[in-house]
Design a protein around this motif. Structure first.
Motif, mmCIF file in Angstrom:
data_model
loop_
_atom_site.group_PDB
_atom_site.id
_atom_site.type_symbol
_atom_site.label_atom_id
_atom_site.label_comp_id
_atom_site.label_asym_id
_atom_site.label_seq_id
_atom_site.Cartn_x
_atom_site.Cartn_y
_atom_site.Cartn_z
ATOM 1 N N UNK A 31 0.837 -1.243 0.168
ATOM 2 C CA UNK A 31 -0.092 -0.287 0.076
ATOM 3 C C UNK A 31 0.985 1.234 0.002
ATOM 4 N N UNK A 32 2.142 1.020 -0.441
ATOM 5 C CA UNK A 32 3.014 2.333 -0.372
ATOM 6 C C UNK A 32 3.571 2.826 1.146
ATOM 7 N N UNK A 33 3.281 1.863 1.954
ATOM 8 C CA UNK A 33 3.711 2.610 3.263
ATOM 9 C C UNK A 33 5.094 1.938 3.738
ATOM 10 N N UNK A 34 5.758 2.509 4.380
ATOM 11 C CA UNK A 34 7.194 2.076 5.139
ATOM 12 C C UNK A 34 6.655 1.913 6.355
ATOM 13 N N UNK A 35 6.726 0.498 6.840
ATOM 14 C CA UNK A 35 6.140 0.147 8.149
ATOM 15 C C UNK A 35 7.160 0.607 9.435
ATOM 16 N N UNK A 36 6.663 1.448 10.229
ATOM 17 C CA UNK A 36 7.571 1.748 11.563
ATOM 18 C C UNK A 36 7.231 0.832 12.517
ATOM 19 N N UNK A 37 6.010 0.491 12.970
ATOM 20 C CA UNK A 37 5.775 -0.160 14.203
ATOM 21 C C UNK A 37 4.253 -0.638 13.981
ATOM 22 N N UNK A 38 3.820 -1.743 14.862
ATOM 23 C CA UNK A 38 2.471 -2.053 14.712
ATOM 24 C C UNK A 38 2.168 -2.665 16.233
ATOM 25 N N UNK A 39 0.752 -2.773 16.230
ATOM 26 C CA UNK A 39 0.057 -3.313 17.395
ATOM 27 C C UNK A 39 -0.886 -4.308 16.986
ATOM 28 N N UNK A 40 -0.641 -5.659 17.553
ATOM 29 C CA UNK A 40 -1.535 -6.758 17.382
ATOM 30 C C UNK A 40 -2.235 -7.265 18.706
ATOM 31 N N UNK A 41 -3.484 -7.242 18.646
ATOM 32 C CA UNK A 41 -4.042 -7.569 19.960
ATOM 33 C C UNK A 41 -5.105 -8.782 19.455
ATOM 34 N N UNK A 42 -4.771 -9.978 20.054
ATOM 35 C CA UNK A 42 -5.621 -11.146 19.828
ATOM 36 C C UNK A 42 -6.750 -11.251 20.798
ATOM 37 N N UNK A 43 -7.719 -11.319 20.750
ATOM 38 C CA UNK A 43 -8.768 -11.518 21.866
ATOM 39 C C UNK A 43 -9.273 -13.029 21.702
ATOM 40 N N UNK A 44 -9.501 -13.511 22.831
ATOM 41 C CA UNK A 44 -10.011 -14.918 22.597
ATOM 42 C C UNK A 44 -10.423 -15.591 24.116
ATOM 43 N N UNK A 45 -10.469 -16.893 24.220
ATOM 44 C CA UNK A 45 -10.927 -17.714 25.351
ATOM 45 C C UNK A 45 -9.861 -18.450 25.766
#
Lengths: 150, 150
Positions: B128-142
């Motif tokens: 998408x033309x972005x230079x990635x600098x950081x990310x957050x990924x939250x996985x919700x479950x049981x």
DNA sequence: TTACCTGCAAACAGTTTGCAGGCCG
DNA sequence: CGGCCTGCAAACTGTTTGCAGGTAA
């Protein structure tokens, strides 16, 4: 993009409300309609409130807050937290899913989806004994335009 | 787990402060030490403040808030938003990365890492033309325990 | 000595709640 | 008609800020 095979947003809300013994009021109709006008947006309660008071100057802020939560609970809106402290919502008919790519320079957001990542997320959760129910993934970066401006 | 090859957290903070013409005070030392005692925790400013007032009853809440942001800017703490409205921080020496798996039932969190996902995130941003600098990924479950209790 | 830093309390922003009247079903 | 819903304003929660005195360098 209106996802008609599951009914319009209003039909969906109406169904949810009647199931819960709640009422479809003119305010709820108006808020839902304005919220669903266009797509691909992320509105805070304040944003939406400002748009609505133009259409109905008597609308109350609290009603907007209450209705956004209601739509979220009804599966019509998704709550987002980009990292600043404002809660945003986006239209969300529960069959569609995507995550967000956010430009740290100009604030632009792009919806993204990668089936492969989605699958790996499930597997990752399983490996830890979790049954995955949902997730949020925010990718932060610099977009092309902002990169060129530097 | 103290990541000594980059220096202790306090050395790192001291370096950051002197580079910025700021001072290493006794409060900052105490807050950093308490924050780094143990690992794998996610503390809100209030949580940390409560722990600290036992050690030093004169400590101020504002100082805790200010120091957490400072540590974040110094690369010693990472800011997390699990979705409730509290901002949490976790110890973070900038060479280590992980995301979070969160049990919606009991609130337990598990740090997770999947190299494959990390790679795909970068690629997705690039597409998408972005230079990635950081990310957050939250996985919700049981989690397993909660699943069995049902 | 001189910034910078601290604790305190007040200010703030976003959000929630209690209440009296209004409206849907 | 009864209970749910609304607008309003006040209350709340998490966080930030101004200030006068304290302290690291």
């Amino acid at each position: 993009m209106q996802n008609n095979y599951l009914g319009s947003p209003e039909e969906k809300l109406a169904g949810y409300l009647s199931r819960k013994g709640m009422k479809l009021t003119s305010q709820r109709r108006l808020i839902l309609a304005e919220f669903y006008r266009g797509t691909e947006h992320h509105l805070s309660a304040e944003d939406l409130y400002q748009k609505l008071r133009v259409l109905d100057s008597s609308i109350g802020q609290a009603t907007v807050y209450r209705t956004l939560k209601l739509m979220r609970d009804a599966g019509l809106a998704r709550e987002l937290h980009f990292g600043d402290d404002v809660t945003r919502f986006e239209p969300y008919l529960n069959t569609i899913h995507h995550d967000h790519l956010i430009c740290e320079e100009c604030g632009k957001t792009v919806p993204v989806l990668d089936e492969h990542i989605e699958r790996l997320q499930s597997e990752l959760a399983e490996q830890h004994g979790f049954k995955l129910t949902s997730h949020r993934m925010y990718l932060y970066g610099i977009c092309l335009e902002c990169m060129e401006k530097k």
